[in-house]
Design an enzyme around this catalytic site. Structure first.
Site, PDB file in Angstrom:
ATOM      1  N   ASP A 157     -10.315   9.858  -6.773  1.00 19.43           N
ATOM      2  CA  ASP A 157      -9.575   8.968  -7.648  1.00 19.43           C
ATOM      3  C   ASP A 157      -8.533   9.805  -8.400  1.00 19.43           C
ATOM      4  OD1 ASP A 157     -10.726   6.010  -9.432  1.00 19.43           O
ATOM      5  OD2 ASP A 157      -8.718   6.826  -9.174  1.00 19.43           O
ATOM      6  N   GLU A 176      -9.067  -1.098 -16.309  1.00 14.45           N
ATOM      7  CA  GLU A 176      -9.976   0.046 -16.421  1.00 14.45           C
ATOM      8  C   GLU A 176     -10.637   0.123 -17.789  1.00 14.45           C
ATOM      9  OE1 GLU A 176      -7.155   2.650 -13.425  1.00 14.45           O
ATOM     10  OE2 GLU A 176      -8.869   3.605 -14.326  1.00 14.45           O
TER      11      GLU A 176
HETATM   12  C1  GLC Z   1      -7.006   4.467 -10.865  1.00 14.60           C
HETATM   13  C2  GLC Z   1      -8.206   3.681 -10.388  1.00 14.60           C
HETATM   14  C3  GLC Z   1      -8.256   3.444  -8.904  1.00 14.60           C
HETATM   15  C4  GLC Z   1      -6.862   3.408  -8.328  1.00 14.60           C
HETATM   16  C5  GLC Z   1      -6.213   4.763  -8.552  1.00 14.60           C
HETATM   17  C6  GLC Z   1      -4.760   4.793  -8.042  1.00 14.60           C
HETATM   18  O1  GLC Z   1      -7.387   5.333 -11.883  1.00 14.60           O
HETATM   19  O2  GLC Z   1      -9.482   4.137 -10.800  1.00 14.60           O
HETATM   20  O3  GLC Z   1      -8.966   2.216  -8.687  1.00 14.60           O
HETATM   21  O4  GLC Z   1      -6.916   3.119  -6.938  1.00 14.60           O
HETATM   22  O5  GLC Z   1      -6.239   5.168  -9.904  1.00 14.60           O
HETATM   23  O6  GLC Z   1      -3.973   3.944  -8.812  1.00 14.60           O
END
Ligand code: GLC
Length: 623
Positions: A319, A515
């Site tokens: 991530d 988030e």
């Molecule tokens: C974010 C998320 C994830 C996402 C990634 C790219 O922090 O946790 O779900 O795909 O970054 O944007």
């Protein structure tokens, strides 16, 4: 790339690195003279052919994913470092800003792809985006209900059709990799990512996750050039973390899933078995931990369970800067732990030089094996060859014109209608469009498209207002009653004014978040919302409440006040799906994908935990 070469300008460092794979520095002048000057075709024609020619630096480059705004003004770096992947993090549209049309996104993608083909072997990029409820970063795209609403439909075929629309709209921008579906199993509704999950039980996440992957990638095995690589995320038990264990300022997001392996497997691992069966091209590792150990360094769960036991043969991606949360005294130590745990692609997403140098240094020091690097790069290249990116590296503009088409929006409208859950109806619904009655519409969300969409919409966190194309509930009511002798009036949030009517419709709930910013200890309606609902219900003969939220809220009192109550979730761009059920064109068929608490003190509350909820999982009136 440490040592004296570090002082060199980057471009010569690349040629030196390439030449180190061959015997003689004497070749250097010849190679410089013969360096490709145009965007030539790729110079390796299979995974094994590319691997055989790649230097260690180039392999580390393939494992490196960068947010596009970090190379926007230095596209040459993509070739110089052989960067394997770019992404648009939430809101990173063309120019690095939120928004942009599909054509502008496709131009951006093609520009980066042309830059990538300048690399020594001309290996194309794979480009990722969060099209988590339609291609919602792009202006004018079709925006579907967030997953919690899609879970309420209990209709996997509809989910598959929706994702097929998303597939076409993502391809219309050139992009080939979608960081979706989340197959999270949210167990505590206070979690800010509850709405990204399909529901609180694993079979719902698994069934809808499977359908999503098939919709995005196509029906066969693999992805192909007409598919978009899907990502099952966030591995594993991201929805099972404990309140109070969140990362940094977050209360629960990115926290610690404190449970037995039996519970982890029974609830949170099961959707990944479905995702692997569906042929998911990638899996994204969660920021969260299991019993205190970060998933980004969890060799047992990533390498042994996901890749070994489940047989996942696709790409495991980190991530966003997730490696930096791993224990370690240096970035090199952190990335070594992640790569050795089984991560194949590192979403850095900024300092690509540091990432490449760290991986190269750890291999040279014997702390990451060449075998592990080759396995990671093989998975990445296999995906690129599967998607025919070597032969067709640029956007297929045949899809671009259909982004946001009426046909696509019709699927989203159907999804909205099927997602609506009727919690109460004292003989009010369905309404008649030609009743001759007076309808009053109000509440902060009644005419606010941005609120209707929720987070991950144009920008990462989402925002209010007319942020893209779509239909608000108020606009849909006007369309529905146009040409009839039913009068409609909009009072917005000014419900203190003098008005009366036969029927009142209030629309309110949560404002957009994403988030951990959505972690919420109270799950309460705002006082303003409650007052506006109260005013509308006091000044009309019967009133309907439509709650636009990413999760259950504590609404016991409001349920008493309203004559009818609908859980609308985060419906997206097609508000007419809400009036389709209000006016009886479609029956209510939505069923709760989560248990609805009567008090926030009950959280986490889930089916079978012995608590008495306000509404059970699966509740929903037909009329
Ligand atoms: C974010 C998320 C994830 C996402 C990634 C790219 O922090 O946790 O779900 O795909 O970054 O944007």
């Amino acid at each position: 790339m440490a040592g004296p070469r570090a002082a060199e300008p980057r471009r010569s460092r690349q040629f030196l690195a390439a030449c180190s794979a061959t015997a003689g520095a004497l070749l250097l002048p010849l190679m410089v003279a013969a360096a490709p000057t145009a965007a030539a075709a790729p110079r390796c024609d299979s995974t094994e052919d590319c691997l055989a020619q790649m230097t260690l630096e180039e392999k580390a480059g393939q494992m490196t994913q960068v947010n596009h705004s970090n190379v926007m003004d230095d596209k040459e770096a993509i070739a110089e470092y052989g960067i394997g992947s770019l992404l648009s993090g939430g809101g990173a549209g063309p120019g690095g800003e939120p928004g942009g049309t599909a054509a502008e996104w496709a131009d951006m993608y093609d520009g980066y792809q042309r830059a990538a083909l300048e690399s020594r072997l001309g290996i194309p990029l794979i480009y990722g985006v969060d099209a988590v409820h339609g291609h919602s970063n792009v202006e004018g795209a079709t925006v579907f209900p967030h997953n919690i609403g899609m879970g309420a439909t209990r209709n996997p075929w509809l989910v598959r059709r929706a994702q097929n629309v998303t597939r076409k709209e993502v391809l219309g921008t050139g992009i080939d990799w979608n960081f979706a579906p989340a197959v999270s199993v949210p167990r505590d509704d206070r979690w800010g990512r509850t709405y990204e999950g399909f529901g609180e039980v694993p079979h719902l996440a698994g069934m809808m996750g499977y359908a999503s992957i098939k919709g995005l990638q196509g029906h066969g095995r693999g992805v192909g050039s007409d598919g978009v690589a899907a990502t099952a995320k966030h591995y594993v038990a991201d929805g099972g973390t404990a309140w109070g264990t969140g990362e940094g300022d977050y209360m629960i997001d990115q926290g610690d899933a404190q449970m037995s392996e039996r519970e982890l497997r029974r609830i949170h691992l099961r959707p990944y078995r479905a995702a692997v069966r569906a042929g998911a091209a990638s899996v994204m590792v969660s920021f969260s931990s299991w019993n205190g150990l970060k998933m980004h360094q969890h060799e047992y769960l990533v390498d042994e369970v996901l890749k070994g036991e489940l047989g996942f043969d696709g790409v495991v991606v980190s991530d966003w800067a997730g490696v930096r949360q791993v224990e370690g005294d240096s970035y090199a130590e952190k990335v070594r732990k992640s790569v050795n745990a089984g991560l194949d692609m590192i979403m850095v997403p900024d300092d690509y030089e540091q990432n490449i140098e760290a991986i190269v240094g750890e291999v040279r020091a014997g702390r990451i094996s060449e075998k592990r690097i080759d396995d990671a790069v093989r998975r990445i290249l296999d995906l690129k060859f599967d998607q025919e990116l070597f032969d067709k590296p640029f956007a297929d503009r045949g899809y671009t014109g259909d982004v946001g088409s009426a046909e696509h929006r019709a699927v989203a409208r159907e999804a909205v209608a099927q997602s609506q859950v009727l919690l109460k109806n004292d003989g009010v619904l369905p309404l008649s469009r030609n009743s001759g009655k007076d309808i009053v519409v109000g509440g902060k969300t009644a005419d606010n498209l941005g609120y209707q969409l929720g987070g991950w919409s144009i920008s990462w966190q989402g925002s209010g207002g007319d942020i893209t194309e779509g239909t608000t509930l108020w606009e849909a009511v006007q369309q529905e009653t146009e040409g009839t002798d039913t009068d409609v009036r909009f009072v917005g949030t000014d419900t203190g004014q003098d008005f009366s009517g036969d029927i009142g419709i209030w629309v309110g709930g949560e404002t957009p978040y994403a988030e951990g910013f959505g972690d919420d200890a109270d799950l309460a309606l705002s006082e303003a919302d409650s007052k506006q609902l109260g005013d509308i219900c006091a000044k009309t003969d019967v009133c309907i409440a439509m709650l636009v939220s990413g999760r259950p809220l504590i609404v016991d009192e409001e349920l008493e006040t309203a004559d009818a109550f609908v859980a609308s979730w985060l419906p997206g761009s097609e508000g007419a799906g809400m009036t389709d059920v209000l006016f009886g064109h479609e029956h209510f068929r939505g069923r709760l994908p989560v248990t609805w608490p009567s008090s926030v003190d009950q959280e986490p509350i889930n089916r079978g935990d012995g608590q008495k909820p306000l509404f059970r999982l699966g509740y929903g009136l037909r009329r």
